[in-house]
Design a protein around this motif. Structure first.
Motif, mmCIF file in Angstrom:
data_model
loop_
_atom_site.group_PDB
_atom_site.id
_atom_site.type_symbol
_atom_site.label_atom_id
_atom_site.label_comp_id
_atom_site.label_asym_id
_atom_site.label_seq_id
_atom_site.Cartn_x
_atom_site.Cartn_y
_atom_site.Cartn_z
ATOM 1 N N GLY A 205 1.029 -1.053 0.009
ATOM 2 C CA GLY A 205 -0.076 0.070 0.061
ATOM 3 C C GLY A 205 0.878 1.059 0.066
ATOM 4 O O GLY A 205 1.972 1.163 -0.009
ATOM 5 N N HIS A 206 0.323 2.256 0.181
ATOM 6 C CA HIS A 206 0.936 3.600 0.226
ATOM 7 C C HIS A 206 0.124 4.600 0.742
ATOM 8 O O HIS A 206 -1.061 4.477 1.020
ATOM 9 N N HIS A 207 0.654 5.486 1.476
ATOM 10 C CA HIS A 207 0.107 6.877 2.079
ATOM 11 C C HIS A 207 -0.539 7.415 1.065
ATOM 12 O O HIS A 207 -0.399 7.793 0.003
ATOM 13 N N VAL A 272 15.664 7.428 -1.397
ATOM 14 C CA VAL A 272 15.889 8.012 -2.492
ATOM 15 C C VAL A 272 14.533 7.936 -3.642
ATOM 16 O O VAL A 272 13.711 7.164 -2.922
ATOM 17 N N CYS A 273 14.451 8.366 -4.558
ATOM 18 C CA CYS A 273 13.311 8.232 -5.683
ATOM 19 C C CYS A 273 13.535 6.970 -6.287
ATOM 20 O O CYS A 273 14.452 6.791 -7.006
ATOM 21 N N CYS A 291 7.208 10.995 -12.740
ATOM 22 C CA CYS A 291 6.629 10.290 -11.714
ATOM 23 C C CYS A 291 5.277 10.157 -11.329
ATOM 24 O O CYS A 291 4.607 10.685 -12.420
ATOM 25 N N CYS A 292 4.804 9.484 -10.624
ATOM 26 C CA CYS A 292 3.476 9.333 -10.242
ATOM 27 C C CYS A 292 2.725 10.330 -9.205
ATOM 28 O O CYS A 292 1.666 9.880 -9.004
ATOM 29 N N ALA A 293 3.436 11.460 -8.837
ATOM 30 C CA ALA A 293 2.756 12.370 -8.265
ATOM 31 C C ALA A 293 1.659 12.590 -8.860
ATOM 32 O O ALA A 293 1.330 12.769 -9.986
ATOM 33 N N ASN A 338 6.051 10.542 -0.339
ATOM 34 C CA ASN A 338 5.796 9.201 0.401
ATOM 35 C C ASN A 338 5.898 7.891 -0.458
ATOM 36 O O ASN A 338 5.678 6.733 0.247
ATOM 37 N N MET A 339 6.711 8.018 -1.383
ATOM 38 C CA MET A 339 6.854 6.867 -2.475
ATOM 39 C C MET A 339 8.524 6.682 -2.189
ATOM 40 O O MET A 339 8.753 5.714 -3.153
#
Length: 354
Positions: A205-207, A272-273, A291-293, A338-339
């Motif tokens: 999951g992710h926040h 890191v990213c 990125c996926c932001a 948060n990724m």
């Protein structure tokens, strides 16, 4: 800390149909009731679906860059609603690529058995959005979801996976994927146990990406009290996971369920990213994203060009993109993302499928 940039993306996400979804999950930046109301007030029109010709031309060029292993159809809408989804299957076969799929679990347009036969052989991983351990919670978060039907769909996928494995054939892994929310975090230990009973390969999951004022109250990172509650849950989740692994000899993986720092907005120095210099996102209109932001946030990182006007190779090697890869830690969005992951998790560069 500089990134170890690859000669080309190893994975590309295509935003094939970002506005097409048959559910209205409350946390979705595009299709929640809050997002739809905002679009209506601003007079924002629905985005067109991506041309399959654009997808093929980008993949063809990326293959020449030598790193591409995997492609992802839209993670913003329901990808199985993309009118040319079968083209993805064709391209995976043509270029020997894997498909990484994130779906809401409704599996529209075909019978579930047919989807299982199509997807399990060609996918590296099938991530199914799963945001509650029970029908009430899941359907309140994923509005429009039929919980019991989705559960049956997962079981069909797992049966297909097991059947192929039994024949010694390649089979996709099956993942339950959550968005961590105030509304569901307490059920995560139960979801872990539920996943173990089902026999899924992974729970991750992710926040929450907070993209509207209403969603702020659902974030588990919003204040010290919410972080404390989250960390208490993590202890129970860990115990439940270990018990499943030990008692059932399961090989299920658990990802991204870890303690948060009380200084929530300060990332560890060794994080890191995982995306820059390694993956690429192409919008439905061909615009390259790093990125996926959420869209409105990643625009802060700059404009790098469109594959309708510049080659993917030129964008990947452009001064603008190089600058971001080398200096991303100076951007506020990247500092608090948060990724981010620990460096050793990102730079073990080997294709594992997800």
């Amino acid at each position: 800390m500089p990134l170890d940039k690859l000669p080309g993306p190893w994975r590309i996400t295509f935003d094939t149909n970002p506005d097409d979804c048959n559910l209205h999950c409350i946390m979705c930046e595009d299709n929640s009731e809050y997002a739809l109301e905002k679009k209506k007030q601003k007079g924002i029109k629905r985005r067109k679906q991506m041309s399959s010709g654009l997808i093929e031309s980008v993949i063809d060029e990326a293959m020449k860059m030598g790193e591409l292993k995997e492609i992802i159809p839209s993670t913003m809408g329901e990808p199985l609603l993309y009118r040319e989804f079968d083209k993805f299957i064709e391209l995976c076969q043509k270029y020997n690529l894997k498909l990484n799929l994130t779906t809401n679990g409704s599996f529209p347009k075909k019978a579930m058995g047919e989807w299982a036969e199509i997807l399990v052989p060609i996918c590296s991983d099938i991530k199914i959005s799963w945001n509650g351990s029970n029908q009430e919670t899941a359907e309140k978060i994923m509005k429009g979801l039929n919980f019991n039907k989705a559960l049956g769909n997962i079981q069909i996928l797992i049966n297909q996976r097991d059947s192929r494995k039994g024949e010694g054939l390649q089979a996709s892994t099956i993942t339950l994927q959550l968005t961590f929310l105030e509304k569901n975090y307490g059920e995560i230990p139960d979801i872990i146990e539920f996943g173990g009973e089902l026999g899924v390969d992974r729970i991750k999951g992710h926040h929450l990406w907070v993209h509207n004022p209403v969603a702020e109250q659902w974030s588990m990172r919003r204040n010290s009290e919410s972080i404390k509650n989250w960390n208490t849950m993590v202890l129970e989740a860990g115990k439940r996971f270990l018990r499943i692994i030990n008692e059932k000899e399961e090989k299920m993986k658990l990802e991204n369920i870890y303690h948060l720092s009380s200084e929530d907005n300060v990332l560890l120095s060794d994080s890191v990213c995982p995306f820059l210099g390694r993956e690429a996102w192409i919008s439905n209109e061909g615009v390259f994203s790093p990125c996926c932001a959420p869209d409105y946030q990643r625009k802060q990182l700059g404009f790098f060009g469109s594959v309708n006007e510049k080659s993917l190779i030129d964008i990947w090697n452009s001064p603008e993109y190089e600058k971001l890869c080398n200096n991303y830690n100076s951007y506020n969005l990247c500092k608090t993302c948060n990724m981010r992951k620990k460096r050793d998790e990102v730079y073990k560069y080997e294709f594992k499928g997800y």
